[in-house]
Design a protein around this motif. Structure first.
Motif, short mmCIF file in Angstrom:
data_model
loop_
_atom_site.label_atom_id
_atom_site.label_comp_id
_atom_site.label_asym_id
_atom_site.label_seq_id
_atom_site.Cartn_x
_atom_site.Cartn_y
_atom_site.Cartn_z
N GLU A 181 -45.78 4.89 -8.95
CA GLU A 181 -45.18 5.78 -7.89
C GLU A 181 -43.86 5.77 -7.78
OE1 GLU A 181 -46.45 6.56 -3.78
OE2 GLU A 181 -47.87 7.58 -4.90
N PHE A 182 -43.18 6.64 -7.68
CA PHE A 182 -41.65 6.72 -7.43
C PHE A 182 -41.29 7.89 -6.77
CE2 PHE A 182 -41.77 8.56 -11.56
CZ PHE A 182 -40.56 9.45 -11.60
N GLU A 183 -40.06 7.85 -6.14
CA GLU A 183 -39.71 9.10 -5.48
C GLU A 183 -38.73 10.06 -6.49
OE1 GLU A 183 -36.95 10.44 -1.66
OE2 GLU A 183 -38.11 8.61 -1.50
N TYR A 184 -38.87 11.13 -6.31
CA TYR A 184 -38.32 12.49 -7.39
C TYR A 184 -38.23 13.46 -6.63
CZ TYR A 184 -37.56 15.62 -10.96
OH TYR A 184 -36.85 16.70 -11.82
N ASN A 185 -37.11 13.87 -6.30
CA ASN A 185 -36.62 15.13 -5.58
C ASN A 185 -37.19 15.20 -4.28
OD1 ASN A 185 -35.03 15.87 -7.62
ND2 ASN A 185 -36.18 17.22 -8.33
N GLY A 186 -37.18 13.92 -3.46
CA GLY A 186 -37.89 14.14 -2.18
C GLY A 186 -39.33 13.79 -2.12
N ARG A 187 -40.07 13.58 -3.29
CA ARG A 187 -41.52 13.41 -3.05
C ARG A 187 -42.10 12.32 -3.94
NH1 ARG A 187 -40.35 17.61 -6.60
NH2 ARG A 187 -41.29 17.49 -8.65
N ARG A 188 -43.15 11.85 -3.81
CA ARG A 188 -43.67 10.66 -4.37
C ARG A 188 -44.37 11.18 -5.55
NH1 ARG A 188 -41.26 6.27 -3.63
NH2 ARG A 188 -42.96 5.10 -4.04
N VAL A 189 -44.09 10.74 -6.81
CA VAL A 189 -44.88 11.23 -8.15
C VAL A 189 -45.24 10.02 -8.82
CG1 VAL A 189 -43.43 13.38 -8.12
CG2 VAL A 189 -42.65 11.23 -9.25
N ARG A 190 -46.24 10.47 -9.83
CA ARG A 190 -46.67 9.19 -10.70
C ARG A 190 -47.02 10.10 -11.88
NH1 ARG A 190 -51.13 5.69 -8.72
NH2 ARG A 190 -49.51 4.19 -8.05
N VAL A 191 -46.66 9.54 -13.05
CA VAL A 191 -47.04 10.23 -14.39
C VAL A 191 -47.79 9.29 -15.20
CG1 VAL A 191 -45.79 10.50 -16.85
CG2 VAL A 191 -44.72 11.43 -14.59
N THR A 192 -49.08 9.80 -15.60
CA THR A 192 -49.95 9.02 -16.50
C THR A 192 -50.45 10.11 -17.53
OG1 THR A 192 -51.62 9.96 -15.10
CG2 THR A 192 -50.92 7.59 -14.43
N PRO A 193 -50.70 9.38 -18.76
CA PRO A 193 -50.74 7.83 -19.07
C PRO A 193 -49.34 7.36 -19.29
CG PRO A 193 -51.21 8.91 -20.89
CD PRO A 193 -51.19 10.22 -19.91
N THR A 194 -49.38 6.02 -19.41
CA THR A 194 -48.12 5.37 -19.76
C THR A 194 -48.06 5.55 -21.20
OG1 THR A 194 -49.01 3.17 -19.87
CG2 THR A 194 -47.98 3.84 -17.90
N PRO A 195 -46.80 5.26 -21.89
CA PRO A 195 -47.08 5.52 -23.47
C PRO A 195 -47.63 4.23 -24.00
CG PRO A 195 -44.71 5.71 -22.47
CD PRO A 195 -45.57 5.25 -21.24
N LEU A 196 -48.25 4.44 -25.23
CA LEU A 196 -48.91 3.23 -26.01
C LEU A 196 -47.60 2.34 -26.24
CD1 LEU A 196 -51.02 2.24 -27.84
CD2 LEU A 196 -50.20 3.63 -29.73
N SER A 197 -46.53 2.92 -26.86
CA SER A 197 -45.52 2.13 -27.21
C SER A 197 -44.63 1.52 -25.87
CB SER A 197 -44.40 2.84 -27.83
OG SER A 197 -44.81 3.09 -28.87
N GLN A 198 -44.56 0.16 -25.78
CA GLN A 198 -43.99 -0.38 -24.34
C GLN A 198 -42.55 -1.04 -24.53
OE1 GLN A 198 -45.24 -0.44 -21.14
NE2 GLN A 198 -46.56 1.22 -22.21
N PRO A 199 -41.64 -0.78 -23.52
CA PRO A 199 -41.86 0.17 -22.45
C PRO A 199 -42.07 1.51 -22.70
CG PRO A 199 -39.92 -0.66 -22.53
CD PRO A 199 -40.43 -1.40 -23.59
N HIS A 200 -41.57 2.17 -23.76
CA HIS A 200 -41.59 3.40 -24.15
C HIS A 200 -41.31 3.47 -25.70
CE1 HIS A 200 -37.04 2.90 -24.09
NE2 HIS A 200 -37.24 2.67 -22.77
N PRO A 201 -41.57 4.58 -26.18
CA PRO A 201 -40.92 5.03 -27.69
C PRO A 201 -39.43 4.60 -28.00
CG PRO A 201 -42.32 6.60 -26.82
CD PRO A 201 -41.88 5.90 -25.64
N PHE A 202 -39.16 4.40 -29.09
CA PHE A 202 -37.72 4.21 -29.68
C PHE A 202 -36.96 5.31 -28.88
CE2 PHE A 202 -33.93 3.25 -32.01
CZ PHE A 202 -33.83 1.91 -31.74
N LEU A 203 -35.63 5.14 -28.55
CA LEU A 203 -34.80 6.07 -28.18
C LEU A 203 -33.56 5.70 -28.62
CD1 LEU A 203 -35.69 6.13 -24.23
CD2 LEU A 203 -36.77 7.66 -26.21
N PHE A 204 -32.91 6.83 -29.28
CA PHE A 204 -31.32 7.19 -29.45
C PHE A 204 -30.81 8.15 -28.52
CE2 PHE A 204 -32.93 5.60 -33.76
CZ PHE A 204 -32.13 4.89 -34.15
#
Length: 335
Positions: free
Chosen positions: A146-169
């Motif tokens: 959970e984290f704060e986003y635009n003044g509210r508490r939010v959580r995103v699920t599910p987390t990715p299979l790739s950890q910590p996330h897919p490869f990004l350019f």
């Protein structure tokens, strides 16, 4: 060895809804074929409001591709981050990561068409700051905490299979883009082969106390390759589809340079250039063996290309060109 990629953008000027449905169906069938014929990557990208039907949501199509394949990497290049809600984008990327078994990677970018921002009601003037904030939100979201986003508490699920996330350019063709990629600790994919951009990126990485990430610079060679038994016949019958592709892409770019840009105005002019190439299988094999082509990028639906030449190119590359080269190594593709 030579790297073989196939891209789909679904531009088809004047296509009917039935015709567009056929292109999507054909793309799924072709990607299933590519998966079993040693292709190295499939690429999708994003634009909005284009009159020729350019793909507006590559993640949806990538999900369809993931469902009909088991091996081939899927590259989304690029995701125009500021045109998405970052929480929904984090969810969609996480889901595609699971559906693809971790085979999808992403180039994140600002985009370069103000009209897209206007259409989707997104601010243009603050786009640089906005994308940095959005990428921070993506990374927080993928922790599953959970984290704060635009003044509210939010959580995103599910987390990715790739950890910590897919490869990004991070993608772009400017020094500011190179510095932003370094500052955000991302790989860098410039759209032009400018050694100065690599230098800016690597210097900025070191200034932030980290080793440079991977830089994917476009190698020399054409942006679009077709394979045909009779290239003269191909150009005569289907050159207008390649020209439509080139003309539409050139019209967008203004002063922006790009590896895939060609400013030709006639089929003959396009054919005499270096951006769009049509080869016989033997010619393509030879040009790869001599390292003239280190990257072969196919575009089988180019401009709404009809079924017969589209499939001919895919099958000639898959059943003649790649098998010949993979039994005769010619070197290593790299950035």
């Amino acid at each position: 060895m030579t790297f073989f990629a196939t891209r789909y953008d679904f531009r088809a000027p004047g296509a009917t809804p039935t015709g567009r449905a056929e292109l999507f169906k054909r793309a799924v069938e072709q990607v299933s074929y590519l998966d079993t014929h040693d292709q190295d990557a499939v690429m999708l990208s994003e634009h909005h409001g284009s009159p020729d039907g350019y793909l507006p949501n590559p993640l949806i199509v990538a999900s369809a591709f993931a469902g009909c394949t088991s091996r081939i990497p899927l590259t989304i290049s690029a995701v125009v981050v500021n045109l998405h809600d970052p929480l929904r984008l984090a969810e969609d990327i996480a889901l595609l990561d699971h559906l693809s078994g971790g085979r999808a990677s992403y180039t994140l970018g600002l985009g370069y068409l103000r009209g897209e921002y206007d259409q989707l009601g997104k601010p243009w003037a603050t786009r640089g700051d906005d994308i940095e904030r959005a990428i921070g939100v993506l990374r927080q979201a993928w922790t599953g905490e959970e984290f704060e986003y635009n003044g509210r508490r939010v959580r995103v699920t599910p987390t990715p299979l790739s950890q910590p996330h897919p490869f990004l350019f991070y993608g772009g063709g400017s020094r500011a883009a190179a510095r932003r990629a370094a500052r955000l600790d991302l790989g860098f994919q410039p759209q032009v082969a400018d050694p100065g951009l690599r230098e800016v990126y690597e210097d900025e990485c070191r200034r932030h106390g980290r080793q440079p990430g991977f830089v994917m610079t476009p190698p020399p060679g054409p942006s679009t390759v077709f394979c045909a038994e009779d290239p003269d016949k191909f150009w005569h019958a289907y050159g207008q589809f390649l020209l439509a592709d080139a003309r539409a892409y050139d019209a967008w770019h203004g002063d922006h340079a790009s590896h895939v840009r060609d400013s030709s105005t006639t089929v003959d002019e396009l054919r005499s250039g270096t951006g769009y190439v049509v080869c016989t299988p033997d010619e393509l094999i030879e040009r790869c063996r001599t390292k003239e082509f280190r990257l072969v990028t196919s575009h089988p639906l180019c401009g709404g290309m009809p079924e017969q030449p589209s499939w001919e190119s895919v099958q000639l590359i898959g059943e003649h060109v790649i098998p010949a080269l993979r039994t005769h190594p010619v070197g290593q593709f790299g950035g």
